[in-house]
Design a protein around this motif. Structure first.
Motif: not given
Length: 532
Positions: A484-500
């Protein structure tokens, strides 16, 4: 002038290991991005093409100025959910007729472009970007309205989407709708509440209820064209301002509308001369170790991101766990706050508070590079005022009015995530590297806390404690929190604007600084009470 130098051993085994780990994560990211690009899948893509329709990204490409960049936002929205990766909508910022615009394009290959809960979150985030940065918003509409099986999660908050369109208009931020196909029910209100509307002859159909619903509700017999066709709306209802002959003509008309907006940027322009960093961006691949417990000097990142690798550090000997200082990035002045993968002590928090105030006095945007486990705990630090000092930093971040740009490059745990301007603190943009992790605390620490509390509770009740069960619980919790702390999980919930890709950090930040300059860049001296 202070030029950053590097101690990174690019020929050593640690660098090679870190680089290989990052490339592996980027390969995983590419696989997930491919799912978003695939839309509803080959069958539905071909069906859409057979009807003469362009795909969402093809429409965007034709709308943008030739050769100009498009920064896609939240491409992994809905990742890990029951919905298609991408959430049936494409959002981002690009240049149209010389104007930076926010673009929202329904993907009609995914359930007819209908909106699910993640579509809503992603679209609303795009609206926030348009509002905060005062950029025109262009909607490329082809939507069947709400995804009915999930209406309970969409209906109430979904009304905010239409309200927000009217608020953008009231704030003088232009809204444009190019309607390419069916726009039913809620989808009809996007053109209804936009400043400018283009519809396509014989293709656009805009109605609150289609012929079957009208017949069921009123008994009236009707057809698509008389009920909501483009020609009817252009000649009878007046909903359409322009009647296009085909999709490409609609895009041409959209570009002409933007060209006539007389839009000008209210913020500062970048310096005329911009120097590239002295060190190559390629080396950013090997900076973050696979084990985030290993300290990383954030100056190594800055040396490969900021103009000319020049960085004037502020309070370098005080609060060394947080690096602060001044630089330029693609010609824009910035203040930088960057962690070294340690905890934040009182000194770091006080240093950050002063630095944020100084940035506001000089109207300088702030860049936050996250790599912290949070604020220090323990009796000595509680007695030393860590709560009030951390609160000062969070107070400063909360009330600062210059643009904030955040990048999670490593750990971003606990209240340290807040103090470094995490999502809840409204940064203009927030991106993650594939190496990032973010949660209330690290997986091992969280599992240990639960274990200690459970063991103490059993002892208080006079009950035996099962060590085997405790070990199994720890393992389960660690795996859950890690996932649940991985960037894809967080990005999936729109907690960031993307993984770059780390190599794109300079470009992404430069674009975001340009976007932010569509609005005035003004600091403030109004902060909450600082508890001394």
């Amino acid at each position: 002038m202070s030029v950053l130098t590097s101690r990174l051993d690019t020929r050593g085994p640690a660098y090679a290991e870190a680089r290989d780990a990052m490339l592996a994560k980027l390969a995983e990211l590419d696989t997930e991005h491919a799912k978003a690009l695939a839309g509803g899948g080959e069958r539905y893509v071909e069906r859409h093409r057979s009807r003469g329709g362009l795909l969402a990204r093809e429409r965007i490409e034709l709308l943008l100025d030739e050769g100009s960049p498009f920064l896609e936002l939240s491409p992994l929205a809905a990742w890990g959910s029951d919905f298609h990766v991408g959430a049936s909508v494409v959002t981002g910022v690009g240049v149209v007729s010389g104007v930076e615009c926010v673009i929202v394009a329904n993907d009609p290959t995914v359930r007819g472009g209908s909106s699910n809960p993640w579509t809503l979150k992603k679209s609303q985030r795009a609206g926030e970007v348009a509002e905060r940065n005062r950029m025109p918003m262009i909607s490329l509409v082809e939507s069947g309205g709400a995804d009915l099986p999930t209406q309970k999660e969409i209906f109430i908050p979904g009304g905010g989407t239409f309200r927000h369109l009217t608020q953008l208009s009231a704030a003088g931020i232009p809204t444009i709708a190019l309607v390419f196909g069916n726009s039913t029910a809620g989808g009809a209100y996007v053109p209804g509440m936009s400043d400018h509307v283009v519809m396509v002859r014989d293709r656009s159909k805009v109605f609150l209820g289609g012929p079957p619903l009208v017949k069921a509700a009123t008994g009236e017999e009707s057809d698509d064209e008389s009920l909501g066709g483009a020609r009817m709306h252009a000649e009878v209802s007046g909903l359409a301002d322009h009647l296009a002959e085909d999709e490409r003509d609609a895009i041409r008309l959209g570009r002409r509308i933007v060209a006539r907006l007389n839009h000008t940027k209210a913020g500062p322009a970048p310096a005329a001369q911009v120097r590239e960093p002295l060190l190559p961006a390629e080396e950013l691949l090997g900076i973050m170790p696979p084990d985030l417990k290993v300290p990383v000097d954030p100056r190594e990142v800055l040396a490969r991101v900021v103009d000319g690798s020049e960085f004037d550090e502020f309070k370098p000997s005080y609060g060394p766990g947080l690096v602060t200082g001044w630089a330029t990035l693609h010609g824009y002045p910035v203040g930088v706050l960057a962690n070294d993968n340690g905890v934040l002590f009182s000194a770091e928090a006080q240093k950050a508070t002063q630095f944020i105030q100084l940035a506001n006095r000089s109207n300088t945007p702030l860049v936050f590079l996250h790599n912290t486990t949070g604020y220090m705990v323990g009796a000595e630090y509680e007695q030393g005022g860590i709560i009030k000092h951390g609160s000062m930093m969070i107070n400063a971040v909360s009330n600062s009015t210059v643009p904030h740009l955040s990048v999670l490059i490593g750990a971003s745990y606990g209240a340290g995530h807040y103090g470094m301007c995490g999502r809840a603190y409204d940064p203009r943009f927030l991106f993650s590297w594939p190496s990032a992790r973010s949660a209330v605390m690290g997986p091992k620490q969280l599992a240990e806390v639960i274990s200690i509390v459970s063991r103490a509770s059993a002892a208080k009740k006079g009950q035996p404690y099962d060590d085997d069960q405790d070990a199994a619980m720890r393992e389960l919790v660690e795996h859950q929190i890690e996932a649940e702390s991985l960037p894809m999980f967080l990005s999936g919930r729109v907690y960031d604007d993307g993984v770059i890709d780390p190599r794109d950090t300079r470009t992404v930040l430069g674009l975001c600084l340009s976007f932010a300059s569509n609005a005035p860049v003004r600091g403030t001296d109004r902060f909450g009470v600082f508890r001394m």
